[in-house]
Design an enzyme around this catalytic site. Structure first.
Site, PDB file in Angstrom:
ATOM      1  N   GLU A 168     -24.290 -35.165 -36.353  1.00 28.12           N
ATOM      2  CA  GLU A 168     -25.028 -36.076 -35.480  1.00 28.12           C
ATOM      3  C   GLU A 168     -26.362 -36.398 -36.132  1.00 28.12           C
ATOM      4  O   GLU A 168     -26.991 -37.391 -35.784  1.00 28.12           O
ATOM      5  CB  GLU A 168     -25.235 -35.383 -34.118  1.00 28.12           C
ATOM      6  CG  GLU A 168     -25.919 -36.217 -33.045  1.00 28.12           C
ATOM      7  CD  GLU A 168     -27.453 -36.088 -33.024  1.00 28.12           C
ATOM      8  OE1 GLU A 168     -28.051 -36.684 -32.136  1.00 28.12           O
ATOM      9  OE2 GLU A 168     -28.038 -35.397 -33.883  1.00 28.12           O
ATOM     10  N   CYS A 228     -21.005 -33.895 -30.828  1.00 25.40           N
ATOM     11  CA  CYS A 228     -20.589 -32.522 -31.139  1.00 25.40           C
ATOM     12  C   CYS A 228     -19.091 -32.401 -31.395  1.00 25.40           C
ATOM     13  O   CYS A 228     -18.591 -31.312 -31.670  1.00 25.40           O
ATOM     14  CB  CYS A 228     -21.004 -31.596 -30.007  1.00 25.40           C
ATOM     15  SG  CYS A 228     -22.696 -31.835 -29.514  1.00 25.40           S
ATOM     16  N   HIS A 260     -17.052 -25.417 -26.935  1.00 24.81           N
ATOM     17  CA  HIS A 260     -18.284 -25.978 -27.500  1.00 24.81           C
ATOM     18  C   HIS A 260     -19.430 -25.376 -26.688  1.00 24.81           C
ATOM     19  O   HIS A 260     -19.393 -25.361 -25.457  1.00 24.81           O
ATOM     20  CB  HIS A 260     -18.290 -27.501 -27.384  1.00 24.81           C
ATOM     21  CG  HIS A 260     -19.646 -28.091 -27.613  1.00 24.81           C
ATOM     22  ND1 HIS A 260     -20.389 -27.796 -28.737  1.00 24.81           N
ATOM     23  CD2 HIS A 260     -20.421 -28.916 -26.868  1.00 24.81           C
ATOM     24  CE1 HIS A 260     -21.549 -28.421 -28.669  1.00 24.81           C
ATOM     25  NE2 HIS A 260     -21.599 -29.114 -27.540  1.00 24.81           N
TER      26      HIS A 260
HETATM   27  N1  CAA Z   1     -33.455 -16.883 -13.187  1.00 26.36           N
HETATM   28  C1  CAA Z   1     -32.155 -17.126 -13.460  1.00 26.36           C
HETATM   29  N2  CAA Z   1     -31.589 -18.378 -13.439  1.00 26.36           N
HETATM   30  C2  CAA Z   1     -32.411 -19.402 -13.162  1.00 26.36           C
HETATM   31  C3  CAA Z   1     -33.781 -19.224 -12.876  1.00 26.36           C
HETATM   32  C4  CAA Z   1     -34.299 -17.896 -12.882  1.00 26.36           C
HETATM   33  N3  CAA Z   1     -35.594 -17.655 -12.652  1.00 26.36           N
HETATM   34  N4  CAA Z   1     -34.323 -20.428 -12.649  1.00 26.36           N
HETATM   35  C5  CAA Z   1     -33.323 -21.342 -12.768  1.00 26.36           C
HETATM   36  N5  CAA Z   1     -32.166 -20.737 -13.083  1.00 26.36           N
HETATM   37  C6  CAA Z   1     -30.874 -21.335 -13.321  1.00 26.36           C
HETATM   38  C7  CAA Z   1     -30.534 -22.462 -12.370  1.00 26.36           C
HETATM   39  O1  CAA Z   1     -30.081 -21.960 -11.133  1.00 26.36           O
HETATM   40  C8  CAA Z   1     -29.458 -23.174 -13.150  1.00 26.36           C
HETATM   41  O2  CAA Z   1     -28.245 -22.449 -13.030  1.00 26.36           O
HETATM   42  P1  CAA Z   1     -26.866 -23.226 -12.696  1.00 26.36           P
HETATM   43  O3  CAA Z   1     -26.643 -24.172 -13.827  1.00 26.36           O
HETATM   44  O4  CAA Z   1     -25.865 -22.126 -12.635  1.00 26.36           O
HETATM   45  O5  CAA Z   1     -27.083 -23.942 -11.417  1.00 26.36           O
HETATM   46  C9  CAA Z   1     -29.906 -23.033 -14.608  1.00 26.36           C
HETATM   47  O6  CAA Z   1     -30.879 -21.982 -14.605  1.00 26.36           O
HETATM   48  C10 CAA Z   1     -30.513 -24.289 -15.207  1.00 26.36           C
HETATM   49  O7  CAA Z   1     -31.604 -24.679 -14.447  1.00 26.36           O
HETATM   50  P2  CAA Z   1     -31.770 -26.167 -13.878  1.00 26.36           P
HETATM   51  O8  CAA Z   1     -30.592 -26.532 -13.045  1.00 26.36           O
HETATM   52  O9  CAA Z   1     -33.122 -26.241 -13.256  1.00 26.36           O
HETATM   53  O10 CAA Z   1     -31.648 -27.111 -15.147  1.00 26.36           O
HETATM   54  P3  CAA Z   1     -32.748 -27.694 -16.116  1.00 26.36           P
HETATM   55  O11 CAA Z   1     -33.515 -28.756 -15.452  1.00 26.36           O
HETATM   56  O12 CAA Z   1     -33.506 -26.604 -16.761  1.00 26.36           O
HETATM   57  O13 CAA Z   1     -31.825 -28.394 -17.225  1.00 26.36           O
HETATM   58  C11 CAA Z   1     -30.015 -28.792 -18.699  1.00 26.36           C
HETATM   59  C12 CAA Z   1     -30.678 -27.779 -17.767  1.00 26.36           C
HETATM   60  C13 CAA Z   1     -29.683 -30.072 -17.924  1.00 26.36           C
HETATM   61  C14 CAA Z   1     -28.734 -28.246 -19.258  1.00 26.36           C
HETATM   62  C15 CAA Z   1     -31.001 -29.123 -19.847  1.00 26.36           C
HETATM   63  O14 CAA Z   1     -31.224 -27.956 -20.594  1.00 26.36           O
HETATM   64  C16 CAA Z   1     -30.538 -30.218 -20.771  1.00 26.36           C
HETATM   65  O15 CAA Z   1     -30.741 -31.390 -20.510  1.00 26.36           O
HETATM   66  N6  CAA Z   1     -29.920 -29.842 -21.927  1.00 26.36           N
HETATM   67  C17 CAA Z   1     -29.489 -30.795 -22.937  1.00 26.36           C
HETATM   68  C18 CAA Z   1     -28.182 -31.471 -22.590  1.00 26.36           C
HETATM   69  C19 CAA Z   1     -26.988 -30.565 -22.780  1.00 26.36           C
HETATM   70  O16 CAA Z   1     -27.018 -29.585 -23.485  1.00 26.36           O
HETATM   71  N7  CAA Z   1     -25.873 -30.938 -22.157  1.00 26.36           N
HETATM   72  C20 CAA Z   1     -24.637 -30.188 -22.305  1.00 26.36           C
HETATM   73  C21 CAA Z   1     -23.418 -31.060 -22.158  1.00 26.36           C
HETATM   74  S1  CAA Z   1     -23.440 -32.310 -23.400  1.00 26.36           S
HETATM   75  C22 CAA Z   1     -22.804 -31.531 -24.755  1.00 26.36           C
HETATM   76  O17 CAA Z   1     -22.148 -30.534 -24.656  1.00 26.36           O
HETATM   77  C23 CAA Z   1     -23.060 -32.111 -26.090  1.00 26.36           C
HETATM   78  C24 CAA Z   1     -24.198 -31.370 -26.666  1.00 26.36           C
HETATM   79  O18 CAA Z   1     -24.053 -30.353 -27.336  1.00 26.36           O
HETATM   80  C25 CAA Z   1     -25.524 -31.906 -26.392  1.00 26.36           C
END
Ligand code: CAA
Length: 396
Positions: free
Chosen positions: A81, A113, A236
Site C-alpha cells: 500500500e 492489505c 488479517h
Molecule cells: N479499557 C479497556 N477497553 C477500552 C477502554 C478501557 N479503558 N476504553 C475503551 N475501550 C475499548 C472500547 O470499548 C472498544 O472496544 P470494542 O471494540 O470491543 O467496543 C475499543 O476499546 C476501541 O475503542 P473505541 O470504540 O472508542 O474506538 P476508537 O475511537 O479508539 O477507534 C478504531 C478504534 C476505529 C479501530 C481506530 O483505531 C481506527 O480508525 N483504526 C484504523 C482503521 C482500522 O484499522 N480498521 C480496521 C479494518 S480495515 C482493515 O483491516 C485494513 C487495514 O489494515 C487498515
C-alpha cells in the site's frame, strides 16, 4: 507424487525502533488498558527515514534465500500500500539488491492489505500454469500511517513478509477452492497526495466482519468443510482486537472445546502482531509466522486464513501444514530476541521520526544513518532517484 503448491519459506523484517503503547497512552491521555485490551496492541514499530518498503522487503527475503533459489525465482511479486514510485515496481529494486534472477517477471500489486494474498494466489496459478517454473517470491511490505493524534494512530506499524512459493513446499500446502468477495467500499483509502491513510474507522471494522461472514459462508459451501475441520483460523490483523472479533463471530455457536482450541491458537498467532502493529499487506502472514513459531501443531493440520483489504477485497482460504515444517523456521526465542533488542523511542522521538520526510522537489538529500542492524538502507535521493545501499556498503 501429487503436485502440491504452497509456502516453502517465510522471512520477516521490521524496523529496529518501536514505541511502547503505554507511553503513547500517557502522552495522549488515554487509559493504557484501552490500547492493551480495547485495541489489543502493546507496541508498534516505527519506520526511520533510512528505511522504506524496499529495504524492509529486501531484509525479509535476504534472510531466507539461498544462492540457487535467487538464481531460479522467475516471478517477483511485491504487494504494498506504501509503494515508493507511481510507475516503477518496488520488486525491481529488491531484485537488484538481492541479486535475483533477471529472467523473471517483476511487478507490484496494490489492493490495500489484501495485496500479498493476491500475490500468493497468483504465485499458485503461475506454478500451476508453468511446469518449468520452480519458485516465486511474494513480498508484502508496508508502513501503516494514520497520523499523530488520530484514532488510528495506535494501530500503526511497519514491516515486511517474504514468502517463497514452490511445488512440494515445506511449510504450508495451499488448498483450492478458495472463497473471495469484492465491492467498492470507502472504508480506508489513501489519495496520491497523502502520506497518511484516511479511514472511516468504525465502518471499516464493520466491513471487515461483513466480508468475513460472506467469504466464510462461501468457503463452507464450496468445500463442504466446517469449523471443526480447521485446527486454527488466522486473520488479517490491523489490530488484534479486530481479529478476535472475527474469531468470536466465527465461533459464536461452536462447542466450548472448539472455541477454546481456536482461541488458544489465535493468541499464539498474534504474539508478534501485538508487538509490531499493522503491516497492512503482511499482517496475515505475520500472524501465520507467529502461529507457526509459538504453537505446536500436528503435521497435516488445516489452517484457515482470512485476508481483508479495505476498498474492499476479502478471501477465505486454507492450507495444510507439511510434516517437519518447524525445521523451516527459526526458533521462536530468536525472533522474540530481535524484537526485544529494538530501540524504544520516547513519544517525542517517535513524533520526530514520524515527521521525517525525503525531499520532494528533486533536490539531493542524504538520509540520516539511523538503522545500524538493518541489512539495507535508503541512503538518500538524487536526480529524483532513490539510492539504496547495503548497510556499511556503497550505493547501489
Ligand atoms: N479499557 C479497556 N477497553 C477500552 C477502554 C478501557 N479503558 N476504553 C475503551 N475501550 C475499548 C472500547 O470499548 C472498544 O472496544 P470494542 O471494540 O470491543 O467496543 C475499543 O476499546 C476501541 O475503542 P473505541 O470504540 O472508542 O474506538 P476508537 O475511537 O479508539 O477507534 C478504531 C478504534 C476505529 C479501530 C481506530 O483505531 C481506527 O480508525 N483504526 C484504523 C482503521 C482500522 O484499522 N480498521 C480496521 C479494518 S480495515 C482493515 O483491516 C485494513 C487495514 O489494515 C487498515
Amino acid at each position: 507424487m501429487k503436485t502440491e503448491i504452497g509456502i516453502d519459506k517465510i522471512g520477516f523484517a521490521t524496523p529496529e525502533f518501536y514505541l511502547d503503547l503505554a507511553d503513547l497512552a500517557a502522552a495522549r491521555q488515554v487509559d493504557p488498558a484501552k490500547y492493551r485490551i480495547g485495541i489489543g496492541q502493546d507496541e508498534m514499530a516505527v519506520l526511520p527515514a533510512d528505511q522504506d518498503v524496499v529495504t524492509l522487503a529486501a531484509a525479509a527475503a535476504d534472510q531466507i534465500l539461498t544462492a540457487s533459489e535467487r538464481a531460479t525465482i522467475d516471478l517477483i511479486i511485491f504487494a504494498t500500500e506504501s509503494g515508493v514510485d507511481q510507475s516503477k515496481a518496488a520488486a525491481l529494486y529488491v531484485q537488484r539488491l538481492l541479486g535475483l534472477n533477471t529472467a523473471a517477471r517483476a511487478l507490484e500489486l496494490k489492493e490495500a492489505c489484501y495485496g500479498a494474498t493476491a500475490g500468493l494466489q497468483l504465485a499458485y496459478d503461475h506454478l500451476l500454469a508453468h511446469p518449468d517454473s520452480q519458485r516465486v517470491l511474494v513480498l508484502g511490505a508496508d508502513e501503516a500511517r494514520y497520523g499523530l493524534g488520530t484514532a488510528g494512530e495506535v494501530t500503526q506499524g511497519a514491516g515486511a513478509i517474504a514468502l517463497l512459493v514452490t511445488r512440494q513446499p515445506r511449510i504450508l500446502v495451499l488448498e483450492q477452492p478458495t472463497a473471495y468477495h469484492s465491492e467498492d467500499v470507502m472504508d480506508f483509502w489513501r489519495p496520491n497526495y497523502r502520506r497518511e491513510a484516511l479511514a472511516d474507522g468504525k465502518f471499516s471494522t464493520e466491513q471487515y466482519l461483513r466480508f468475513l461472514k460472506l467469504t466464510w459462508a462461501d468457503y463452507q459451501q464450496k468445500t463442504q468443510r466446517h469449523l471443526n475441520d480447521l485446527t486454527a483460523v488466522i486473520f488479517h490483523i490491523p489490530f488484534t482486537k479486530l481479529g478476535l472479533k472475527g474469531l468470536r463471530q466465527l465461533t459464536a455457536s461452536a462447542p466450548n472445546d472448539l472455541q477454546t482450541r481456536l482461541l488458544t491458537h489465535f493468541q499464539q498467532a498474534t504474539i508478534l502482531n501485538r508487538r509490531v502493529g499493522n503491516l497492512y499487506t503482511g499482517s496475515l502472514y505475520l500472524s501465520l509466522y507467529s502461529l507457526l513459531l509459538f504453537a505446536e501443531l500436528p503435521a497435516g493440520a488445516r489452517i484457515g486464513l482470512y485476508s481483508y483489504g479495505s476498498g474492499a477485497v476479502a478471501e477465505f482460504f486454507s492450507g495444510r501444514l507439511v510434516p517437519g515444517y518447524a525445521a523451516q523456521l527459526p526458533p521462536a526465542p530468536e525472533v522474540s530476541a530481535v524484537l526485544d533488542q529494538r530501540q524504544r523511542l520516547s513519544v517525542a522521538d517517535y513524533e520526530t521520526m514520524f515527521a521525517q520526510q525525503l525531499t520532494t522537489d528533486g533536490s539531493t538529500a542524504a538520509t540520516p544513518s539511523q538503522s545500524v542492524n538493518a541489512p539495507f538502507r535508503l541512503s538518500g535521493i538524487s536526480a529524483h532517484q532513490r539510492r539504496y545501499q547495503k548497510n556499511g556498503g556503497q550505493n547501489q
